[in-house]
Design an enzyme around this catalytic site. Structure first.
Site, PDB file in Angstrom:
ATOM      1  N   GLN A 100       0.853  -1.185   0.000  1.00 28.29           N
ATOM      2  CA  GLN A 100       0.000   0.000   0.000  1.00 28.29           C
ATOM      3  C   GLN A 100       0.891   1.238   0.000  1.00 28.29           C
ATOM      4  O   GLN A 100       1.658   1.466   0.940  1.00 28.29           O
ATOM      5  CB  GLN A 100      -0.946   0.049   1.197  1.00 28.29           C
ATOM      6  CG  GLN A 100      -1.993   1.165   0.982  1.00 28.29           C
ATOM      7  CD  GLN A 100      -2.786   1.502   2.236  1.00 28.29           C
ATOM      8  OE1 GLN A 100      -2.209   1.826   3.262  1.00 28.29           O
ATOM      9  NE2 GLN A 100      -4.097   1.461   2.134  1.00 28.29           N
ATOM     10  N   TYR A 186      -5.671  11.071   3.945  1.00 23.66           N
ATOM     11  CA  TYR A 186      -4.276  11.302   3.563  1.00 23.66           C
ATOM     12  C   TYR A 186      -4.216  12.072   2.240  1.00 23.66           C
ATOM     13  O   TYR A 186      -5.225  12.529   1.733  1.00 23.66           O
ATOM     14  CB  TYR A 186      -3.513   9.973   3.548  1.00 23.66           C
ATOM     15  CG  TYR A 186      -3.506   9.331   4.921  1.00 23.66           C
ATOM     16  CD1 TYR A 186      -2.908   9.981   6.009  1.00 23.66           C
ATOM     17  CD2 TYR A 186      -4.146   8.120   5.162  1.00 23.66           C
ATOM     18  CE1 TYR A 186      -2.934   9.431   7.288  1.00 23.66           C
ATOM     19  CE2 TYR A 186      -4.181   7.557   6.436  1.00 23.66           C
ATOM     20  CZ  TYR A 186      -3.572   8.227   7.494  1.00 23.66           C
ATOM     21  OH  TYR A 186      -3.606   7.685   8.760  1.00 23.66           O
ATOM     22  N   ARG A 233      -7.546   2.366  -2.958  1.00 23.82           N
ATOM     23  CA  ARG A 233      -8.431   2.363  -1.787  1.00 23.82           C
ATOM     24  C   ARG A 233      -9.079   3.727  -1.602  1.00 23.82           C
ATOM     25  O   ARG A 233      -8.403   4.752  -1.622  1.00 23.82           O
ATOM     26  CB  ARG A 233      -7.654   1.995  -0.526  1.00 23.82           C
ATOM     27  CG  ARG A 233      -8.610   1.719   0.645  1.00 23.82           C
ATOM     28  CD  ARG A 233      -7.894   1.236   1.894  1.00 23.82           C
ATOM     29  NE  ARG A 233      -8.735   0.257   2.597  1.00 23.82           N
ATOM     30  CZ  ARG A 233      -8.685   0.015   3.894  1.00 23.82           C
ATOM     31  NH1 ARG A 233      -7.828   0.641   4.664  1.00 23.82           N
ATOM     32  NH2 ARG A 233      -9.483  -0.874   4.455  1.00 23.82           N
ATOM     33  N   GLY A 322     -10.154  -6.654   9.035  1.00 17.72           N
ATOM     34  CA  GLY A 322      -8.984  -5.982   9.584  1.00 17.72           C
ATOM     35  C   GLY A 322      -8.516  -6.548  10.902  1.00 17.72           C
ATOM     36  O   GLY A 322      -7.689  -7.454  10.962  1.00 17.72           O
ATOM     37  N   ARG A 323      -9.045  -6.000  12.007  1.00 12.82           N
ATOM     38  CA  ARG A 323      -8.541  -6.388  13.332  1.00 12.82           C
ATOM     39  C   ARG A 323      -8.568  -7.886  13.593  1.00 12.82           C
ATOM     40  O   ARG A 323      -7.665  -8.406  14.252  1.00 12.82           O
ATOM     41  CB  ARG A 323      -9.286  -5.609  14.427  1.00 12.82           C
ATOM     42  CG  ARG A 323      -8.998  -4.114  14.365  1.00 12.82           C
ATOM     43  CD  ARG A 323      -9.729  -3.332  15.445  1.00 12.82           C
ATOM     44  NE  ARG A 323      -9.691  -1.907  15.165  1.00 12.82           N
ATOM     45  CZ  ARG A 323     -10.634  -1.257  14.493  1.00 12.82           C
ATOM     46  NH1 ARG A 323     -11.690  -1.903  14.045  1.00 12.82           N
ATOM     47  NH2 ARG A 323     -10.527   0.036  14.278  1.00 12.82           N
TER      48      ARG A 323
END
Length: 366
Positions: A100, A186, A233, A322-323
């Site tokens: 990424q 971002y 993404r 994810g987690r």
């Protein structure tokens, strides 16, 4: 129902063994100095290589692109060599892994970027946003971000070139492809979202203008390494790191239509994932499916049931967990066999060493 998650699929030239994605998650354990991926990270990703696709943690494309202490880069030879250890370890276990590529723009502090002032689409400070710096201890020190300076046309050209080079570096490091981080507030997102961009030139104003930087970055990377190795993404409805768009449905439907035209291999949608967050509107998911003909990945608060439904309904082609992947290295096997999931320890997410990174065991039937 769950079988949908375990169908193989074609992604560009790759044949993936299932539809389960390990999405990018910052763990802040790169070797210092130099922000180099290391043996510990290689072992971590290899442990999780039964995912259909791993998207490795956000990796800055330049010194200016770094938002937090101890995150890995991909712009020096040492960094490329570090990532090669990771990709080799994953490929040895027959996994597939994308890098990424990340530039945080204004979501940083001079202490993380060699004392320079951060850059962004506009000279707008992200309100109530903190990042962590290396304060000389093992515990990260959290500080407020500062006001960035507006990027000049020259800056834009330079950053586009850095993305292109980072894509080439990722392939040199053995990655199967790259994901452009255009989400979560971002740099690319700072151009896309109306409330973070007050430019009056061709990079600001209309939706088309605000998507221009995204398009230029994607084109530079696909020219360098091929469309079949570039995914993107997006985070249409999050207000993470202070970026908000006035008309997210229109903006992000247009963004996916642009990415369809540019023929990227996948679009990865990060849904809002805090506990009481609203669900992504169904009408929007249908609009995305209509606008974009490639592979669609969704991530955010999915369990196996919800994920299988998204696949069976034809709205997603793959789903990111994810987690759960942090604390369940064998997550696909646990999903398939209905084994219980281990909860992660939030205190070991960022920084530190092997504890909370490598010490979560695979499931053992008693």
């Amino acid at each position: 129902m769950k079988d949908a998650l375990f169908q193989p699929m074609q992604l560009g030239n790759l044949t993936l063994k299932n539809r389960i994605v390990m999405p990018p998650m910052t763990r802040s354990r790169a070797t210092q100095p130099g922000n180099v991926a290391n043996d510990m990270m290689a072992k971590y990703y290899a442990q999780r290589a039964t995912a259909g696709l791993i998207v490795a943690e956000g990796t800055q494309i330049s010194e200016m692109g770094q938002g937090y202490a101890w995150t890995p880069g991909i712009y020096s030879q040492a960094q490329i060599a570090g990532w090669k250890k990771v990709t080799d370890a994953v490929h040895e276990k027959e996994g597939a892994i994308f890098a990424q590529l990340w530039h945080v723009g204004r979501v940083t502090h001079p202490d993380n970027i060699g004392g320079q002032q951060p850059i962004s689409s506009s000279a707008l400070k992200a309100e109530n946003v903190k990042v962590f710096i290396d304060n000389g201890t093992d515990e990260p020190g959290f500080v407020e971000v500062v006001e960035p300076r507006e990027m000049t046309k020259e800056d834009i050209k330079q950053v586009v070139a850095e993305y292109r080079q980072a894509a080439l570096n990722a392939i040199e490091a053995g990655f199967d492809g790259i994901e452009l981080h255009a989400a979560n507030g971002y740099l690319v997102n700072q151009f896309i979202d109306s409330e973070a961009n007050n430019r009056t030139d061709e990079y600001g104003g209309s939706i088309e203008n605000r998507l221009r930087f995204l398009g230029e970055v994607v084109e530079a990377m696909t020219d360098a390494i091929g469309t079949e190795r570039v995914g993107v993404r997006l985070a249409p409805f999050t207000s993470l790191n202070g970026t908000v768009d006035k008309t997210p449905v229109e903006t992000y439907t247009a963004a996916t239509a642009l990415l369809n035209k540019l023929n990227v291999v996948y679009v990865h949608i990060a849904e809002v994932d805090w506990d009481d967050a609203p669900d992504t509107p169904m009408a929007f998911k249908h609009a995305i499916r209509e606008a974009y003909q490639g592979t669609i990945i969704y991530a955010g608060r999915y369990d196996s049931e919800k994920a299988a439904k998204a696949l069976n309904d034809g709205l997603a082609d793959m789903v990111g967990f994810g987690r759960p992947f942090i604390s369940n290295p064998d997550l696909p096997s646990r999903i398939k066999n209905d084994y219980p999931l281990t909860a992660h320890d939030p205190n070991t997410l960022f920084g530190g060493a092997e504890k909370g990174l490598l010490d979560y065991p695979e499931y053992q039937a008693s």
